[in-house]
Design an enzyme around this catalytic site. Sequence first.
Site, PDB file in Angstrom:
ATOM      1  N   ASN A 153       6.401   5.860  -1.371  1.00 15.06           N
ATOM      2  CA  ASN A 153       7.657   5.285  -1.875  1.00 15.06           C
ATOM      3  C   ASN A 153       8.564   4.761  -0.769  1.00 15.06           C
ATOM      4  O   ASN A 153       9.781   4.688  -0.931  1.00 15.06           O
ATOM      5  CB  ASN A 153       8.409   6.320  -2.728  1.00 15.06           C
ATOM      6  CG  ASN A 153       7.571   6.826  -3.893  1.00 15.06           C
ATOM      7  OD1 ASN A 153       6.935   6.034  -4.588  1.00 15.06           O
ATOM      8  ND2 ASN A 153       7.557   8.135  -4.086  1.00 15.06           N
ATOM      9  N   ARG A 154       7.972   4.404   0.353  1.00 22.33           N
ATOM     10  CA  ARG A 154       8.714   3.863   1.494  1.00 22.33           C
ATOM     11  C   ARG A 154       9.733   4.850   2.062  1.00 22.33           C
ATOM     12  O   ARG A 154      10.638   4.465   2.792  1.00 22.33           O
ATOM     13  CB  ARG A 154       9.413   2.545   1.131  1.00 22.33           C
ATOM     14  CG  ARG A 154       8.456   1.402   0.785  1.00 22.33           C
ATOM     15  CD  ARG A 154       7.556   1.092   1.981  1.00 22.33           C
ATOM     16  NE  ARG A 154       6.718  -0.090   1.758  1.00 22.33           N
ATOM     17  CZ  ARG A 154       5.456  -0.037   1.338  1.00 22.33           C
ATOM     18  NH1 ARG A 154       4.912   1.124   1.038  1.00 22.33           N
ATOM     19  NH2 ARG A 154       4.749  -1.138   1.198  1.00 22.33           N
ATOM     20  N   LEU A 155       9.591   6.136   1.741  1.00 20.58           N
ATOM     21  CA  LEU A 155      10.469   7.159   2.315  1.00 20.58           C
ATOM     22  C   LEU A 155       9.789   7.726   3.563  1.00 20.58           C
ATOM     23  O   LEU A 155       9.430   8.903   3.644  1.00 20.58           O
ATOM     24  CB  LEU A 155      10.763   8.256   1.280  1.00 20.58           C
ATOM     25  CG  LEU A 155      11.506   7.774   0.034  1.00 20.58           C
ATOM     26  CD1 LEU A 155      11.752   8.936  -0.932  1.00 20.58           C
ATOM     27  CD2 LEU A 155      12.841   7.121   0.407  1.00 20.58           C
ATOM     28  N   LYS A 213       0.861  -1.174   0.000  1.00 20.04           N
ATOM     29  CA  LYS A 213       0.000   0.000   0.000  1.00 20.04           C
ATOM     30  C   LYS A 213       0.903   1.230   0.000  1.00 20.04           C
ATOM     31  O   LYS A 213       2.073   1.161   0.403  1.00 20.04           O
ATOM     32  CB  LYS A 213      -0.939   0.034   1.214  1.00 20.04           C
ATOM     33  CG  LYS A 213      -0.254   0.215   2.549  1.00 20.04           C
ATOM     34  CD  LYS A 213      -1.269   0.485   3.652  1.00 20.04           C
ATOM     35  CE  LYS A 213      -1.930   1.832   3.473  1.00 20.04           C
ATOM     36  NZ  LYS A 213      -2.848   2.164   4.594  1.00 20.04           N
TER      37      LYS A 213
END
Length: 214
Positions: free
Chosen positions: A192-194, A10
């Site tokens: 973006n997993r940042l 997600k």
Amino acid sequence: MAEDLSDYRKSYEKSELTITQSDQDPFKQFKKWFEEVEEVAGVDEVNAMTVSTIGLDGFPKSRVVLLKSYDEEGFVFYTNYESEKGKAIAANPDVCLSFFWPNLERQVIIKGKAEKVSEETSKTYFNSRPEGSRLGAWVSPQSDVIPDREFLEKRLKDLEKEFSENEIPKPDYWGGYKVIPVEFEFWQGRPNRLHDRLRYTPGGVHWKLDRLAP
């Protein structure tokens, strides 16, 4: 049996967490987040937290318990002192608390030292619990091996008779722990997993606040 979960993904896009918008006091930042999560639907028990300890066997173990109070000193939960959890804390009071609030894509991790609250505090909370919960503290030899479900049900019936005309006292082996934090980490999911990760550590008079790489 193999299960491929690689498509479980997600995108986290609900909020952001910056140093400038965060309170310099981690207790106040926790209170702010806790109240915001309470206001948004989607979490049944906002006060549910994972408590991790180092067991007598040397392995870490985590379980979900309920936070019952917190203040500028620490975070309080209650348990059986003779349980696996209680024995682990007695041997090593270094614990970790973790809150995960998916409705706002947030997580808080707190490292700290657990110490027993006063007997008076434990009694006050115990007496505020529903009768069934007070009896449950007497019924269950928490973490011990028991023969079957009927063992618990029989003990409950026996104790209901025993205390039918008397107040249910707090067992000596039951009470609270307050976790005194030595580190906080606040995690906010981002695209973006940042993800945003802010860590509070002791820094003299005030807490030191750093951003961590996701």
